[in-house]
Scaffold this motif. Structure first.
Motif, PDB file in Angstrom:
ATOM      1  N   GLN A  81     -10.996   3.601  -6.362  1.00 46.67           N
ATOM      2  CA  GLN A  81     -10.143   3.085  -6.203  1.00 46.67           C
ATOM      3  C   GLN A  81     -10.378   1.979  -7.484  1.00 46.67           C
ATOM      4  OE1 GLN A  81      -9.047   3.072  -3.128  1.00 46.67           O
ATOM      5  NE2 GLN A  81     -10.772   3.828  -1.557  1.00 46.67           N
ATOM      6  N   TRP A  82     -11.390   1.923  -8.260  1.00 44.64           N
ATOM      7  CA  TRP A  82     -11.268   0.274  -9.396  1.00 44.64           C
ATOM      8  C   TRP A  82      -9.782   1.172  -9.913  1.00 44.64           C
ATOM      9  CZ3 TRP A  82     -11.696  -3.522 -10.350  1.00 44.64           C
ATOM     10  CH2 TRP A  82     -11.858  -4.887 -11.769  1.00 44.64           C
ATOM     11  N   THR A 135     -16.536  -4.792   1.134  1.00 44.15           N
ATOM     12  CA  THR A 135     -14.913  -4.589   1.859  1.00 44.15           C
ATOM     13  C   THR A 135     -14.422  -5.624   2.338  1.00 44.15           C
ATOM     14  OG1 THR A 135     -14.550  -1.955   2.115  1.00 44.15           O
ATOM     15  CG2 THR A 135     -12.678  -3.802   2.934  1.00 44.15           C
ATOM     16  N   LEU A 152      -7.062  -4.625  -2.041  1.00 40.38           N
ATOM     17  CA  LEU A 152      -7.031  -4.207  -3.258  1.00 40.38           C
ATOM     18  C   LEU A 152      -5.714  -4.595  -3.661  1.00 40.38           C
ATOM     19  CD1 LEU A 152      -8.605  -0.174  -3.138  1.00 40.38           C
ATOM     20  CD2 LEU A 152      -9.636  -2.287  -4.105  1.00 40.38           C
ATOM     21  N   LYS A 184      -1.412   4.595  -3.705  1.00 43.35           N
ATOM     22  CA  LYS A 184      -2.312   4.997  -2.712  1.00 43.35           C
ATOM     23  C   LYS A 184      -0.694   5.760  -2.034  1.00 43.35           C
ATOM     24  CE  LYS A 184      -6.456   3.805  -2.007  1.00 43.35           C
ATOM     25  NZ  LYS A 184      -7.306   3.937  -1.706  1.00 43.35           N
ATOM     26  N   ASP A 234       0.426  -1.206   0.447  1.00 44.57           N
ATOM     27  CA  ASP A 234       0.030  -0.083  -0.506  1.00 44.57           C
ATOM     28  C   ASP A 234       0.688   1.012  -0.152  1.00 44.57           C
ATOM     29  OD1 ASP A 234      -2.936   0.886   0.973  1.00 44.57           O
ATOM     30  OD2 ASP A 234      -1.463   2.183   1.786  1.00 44.57           O
TER      31      ASP A 234
END
Length: 413
Positions: A84-85, A158, A114, A42, A8
Motif C-alpha cells: 500500500q505504501w 484506515t 491512499l 490499483k 483509484d
C-alpha cells in the motif's frame, strides 16, 4: 481551469465509481473546464486480475484521456502494508509528472484515502490546493467484504488515515448528507464540506419503454409480474433477504418472477440459496450483462427492489441504481436505510420497508402489486425528482463553489 483528478480506477472497468468519474469528466468538459484524469496503480492491479493486457501510460476511452500509474513493486512490497505504501509512492511520483506537464491549477483526489495522501504529498511540492472527495468510507466496505471487523486495528488505522486527509484538504466533497454528517463529526467546519450527489443522464433513460418481445419470450416471462434487482451482488445489498421473502410472495401471487441481473462475490451463494428454497423456476440469474444491454433488462421489470441491509455503509452512502430506475419511471421498492431515504420519499416517489425484515419486505411487495392505481403517480413523481434534483449538470455545477473555495484558501483565486 485545469483540474487533475486522482482516481483509484476508471474505464474500461465498470463500476459505480467509474461511471461517476465518467460523468464528472464529461460534464466538466461541457462547462469549458479542462479535467485531467490519473489512476493509481490499483487500476493496473485490477486490470491484471481480470487477465487483461496492462494499460499504456496514457490511453483514450470513450473520448476521455486517462494517465496511468504503472505497478512495478520492489520485492519488499509483497507484504500488504508495504504494498500500500508503494502504491502511494508511485502515485505521488505520477502526480508530480502529470501535474507539471498538464499545468494544472488544482488537484481533485477521489477516495480511497491512499489517493488523498499521495495528492497531499505531491501538492506540497507543487504549491497546489487539494480537494478531496469521499465516495464511501473504505473501511466500512472492508467490513462487508470480511477483510476486517468494525473497530479492529485495520479499521481504526484506515479511519485515522481518512481523517488525516480530510483535515488537510482545502475543501471536501462527498456523495450525500449521510457522509457529510460523519465528516463533520470529525471536526471539519461545515463550510468546507459540500455534497455533490450522484446523478444520472436523464437523456439516456426513457420512461415507459416497452419490453423487448423477443427477450420476454426467450425468458418465458409472458403474463408474468417481474421484480428485478440490477446491480452488484455484495452481501450488504440484501439480495439474499429478497430470496427469503419470495416464497411468501409466490404463495399469494404465483405469477411473480424475480430477475437478478449482475454478478459479484455473492453470486454463487445466492444461486445455492435459490435452489435450496425451491425457486429454480421462479428466479432468473442473467450473470453479468454488457453495459449497453442492461436497458433491455430494466424494460422487463415492473418493480425494482433494493433490499440493502442496515449497516454503516448503507446508512451513510446513497446508491446509484435506484436513481437509474427512477429516471425510467420504474416502481422502486427499497429498504429504509439512510442512503435510500435520501433518494426515495415513501409513498411519493417509491416505497420503503423496514431494513432487514423479511416479512415486511414480502408484505411491501404484495401491497405494491395490489395497488396498481397508485403506480402512475409514483412513476411520474420519481421521474420528476430525478429531472429536478439529480442530473449531472446540476451536480457537477457544485464543484464551481468547491474549487473556488480551495483556490481562495490557497491564495490562488
Amino acid at each position: 481551469m485545469r483540474i487533475l483528478h486522482v482516481l483509484d480506477h476508471s474505464l474500461p472497468l465498470h463500476s459505480g465509481y467509474t461511471f461517476r468519474t465518467r460523468a464528472i469528466l464529461r460534464e466538466q468538459q461541457r462547462l469549458g473546464w479542462h479535467p485531467v484524469a490519473l489512476t493509481s496503480a490499483k487500476h493496473q492491479q485490477a486490470v491484471l486480475a481480470k487477465g487483461r493486457v496492462p494499460p499504456p501510460l496514457e490511453e483514450e476511452l470513450e473520448g476521455l484521456r486517462f494517465h496511468r500509474t504503472p505497478w512495478e513493486p520492489p520485492p519488499w512490497a509483497r507484504l500488504p502494508a508495504l504494498a500500500q505504501w508503494e502504491v502511494v509512492r508511485g502515485l505521488r511520483r505520477r502526480i508530480l509528472e502529470v501535474a507539471r506537464r498538464e499545468r494544472v491549477a488544482l488537484i481533485h483526489a477521489h477516495s480511497p484515502a491512499l489517493n488523498g495522501l499521495a495528492a497531499l504529498q505531491a501538492a506540497r511540492r507543487l504549491g497546489l490546493p487539494v480537494v478531496y472527495e469521499v465516495r464511501a468510507f473504505w473501511e466500512d466496505a472492508a467490513v462487508d467484504h470480511g477483510t476486517c471487523r468494525e473497530g479492529d486495528l485495520r479499521y481504526r488505522l484506515t479511519r485515522s488515515l481518512e481523517s488525516y486527509v480530510l483535515r488537510r484538504a482545502r475543501a471536501v466533497a462527498c456523495l450525500c448528507e449521510g457522509l457529510r454528517g460523519d465528516i463533520l463529526a470529525r471536526g471539519l467546519p461545515p463550510e468546507r464540506v459540500v455534497v455533490v450527489p450522484n446523478a444520472v443522464d436523464v437523456e439516456r433513460f426513457q420512461a415507459g419503454r416497452a419490453p423487448d418481445p423477443e427477450l420476454v419470450r426467450a425468458m418465458g416471462l409472458e403474463s408474468r409480474r417481474v421484480l428485478a434487482f440490477i446491480g452488484s451482488f455484495y452481501a450488504y445489498e440484501g439480495v439474499g433477504l429478497l430470496l427469503e421473502a419470495l416464497p411468501a410472495v409466490l404463495a399469494r401471487r404465483p405469477e411473480v418472477r424475480l430477475l437478478l441481473v449482475g454478478g459479484g462475490p455473492e453470486e454463487g451463494r445466492l444461486r445455492e440459496q435459490a435452489q435450496r428454497l425451491g425457486l429454480d423456476e421462479r428466479v432468473y440469474f442473467t450473470g453479468r450483462v454488457p453495459h449497453d444491454q442492461v436497458q433491455r433488462y430494466y424494460d422487463l421489470a415492473e418493480v425494482l427492489v433494493y433490499p440493502r441491509l442496515p449497516m454503516r455503509l448503507t446508512e451513510l452512502v446513497t446508491p446509484l441504481k435506484p436513481l437509474e430506475a427512477m429516471a425510467q419511471g420504474k416502481l422502486v421498492l427499497a429498504s429504509d436505510v439512510g442512503g435510500h431515504r435520501e433518494l426515495i420519499r415513501h409513498g411519493e416517489t417509491g416505497r420503503l420497508f423496514p431494513a432487514g425484515d423479511r416479512e415486511a419486505l414480502a408484505q411491501a411487495i404484495l401491497e405494491l402489486l395490489e395497488a396498481e392505481e397508485a403506480w402512475p403517480a409514483l412513476r411520474e413523481a420519481a421521474r420528476r425528482f430525478v429531472e429536478r434534483e439529480r442530473t449531472w449538470p446540476a451536480s457537477v455545477a457544485r464543484y464551481r463553489e468547491l474549487y473556488g473555495r480551495a483556490l481562495a484558501a490557497a491564495g490562488r483565486a
